[in-house]
Design an enzyme around this catalytic site. Structure first.
Site, PDB file in Angstrom:
ATOM      1  N   TYR A  64      41.820  39.896  38.382  1.00 53.70           N
ATOM      2  CA  TYR A  64      42.070  38.685  39.173  1.00 53.70           C
ATOM      3  C   TYR A  64      42.096  39.050  40.641  1.00 53.70           C
ATOM      4  CZ  TYR A  64      46.876  40.023  40.228  1.00 53.70           C
ATOM      5  OH  TYR A  64      47.972  40.686  40.712  1.00 53.70           O
ATOM      6  N   CYS A  65      41.935  38.039  41.489  1.00 52.68           N
ATOM      7  CA  CYS A  65      42.157  38.204  42.918  1.00 52.68           C
ATOM      8  C   CYS A  65      42.923  36.985  43.408  1.00 52.68           C
ATOM      9  CB  CYS A  65      40.888  38.536  43.695  1.00 52.68           C
ATOM     10  SG  CYS A  65      39.462  37.487  43.455  1.00 52.68           S
ATOM     11  N   SER A  66      42.568  36.435  44.563  1.00 50.24           N
ATOM     12  CA  SER A  66      43.422  35.388  45.122  1.00 50.24           C
ATOM     13  C   SER A  66      43.138  33.990  44.581  1.00 50.24           C
ATOM     14  CB  SER A  66      43.329  35.388  46.651  1.00 50.24           C
ATOM     15  OG  SER A  66      41.978  35.260  47.050  1.00 50.24           O
TER      16      SER A  66
END
Length: 112
Positions: A64-66
């Site tokens: 995941y990221c932002s």
């Protein structure tokens, strides 16, 4: 394309301890807040660190990221898949969605 996982599915797998979560933001973003139990692994470090951090190439992994506009989680997922990891999924909505839902996060910052 990497398979996706929903927030609800990811939360259940984190709670059950059946997934390794990869924070593809790393650095200060990771230190400030990350999903429970997440490991920081940015795209530039995948080739050098994946074998040590993720020894089982058949274990479930979620990157995941932002948010959906952030490409980091897909890039890390692609590199892991290229290295032979077979159960890589992506939490496309990212940590912003997780926090907006009121779910817990961890921090690596020292109290000061």
């Amino acid at each position: 394309m990497t398979a996706l996982i929903t927030r609800e599915q990811l939360r259940a797998e984190i709670d059950a301890g059946t997934v390794t979560v990869i924070d593809a933001l790393g650095g200060d973003y990771y230190a400030q807040q990350h999903l429970p139990g997440a490991i920081a692994l940015v795209e530039a470090d995948v080739a050098d660190r994946a074998g040590t951090l993720l020894p089982d190439r058949g274990a479930p992994i979620v990157t995941y990221c932002s948010n959906p506009a952030c490409p980091n989680s897909q890039r890390v997922a692609d590199k892991l898949t290229a290295l032979g990891y077979t159960k890589v999924r992506k939490y496309r909505e990212g940590i912003q969605d997780w926090v907006a839902a009121g779910l817990p996060v961890e921090s690596s910052q020292l109290a000061g």
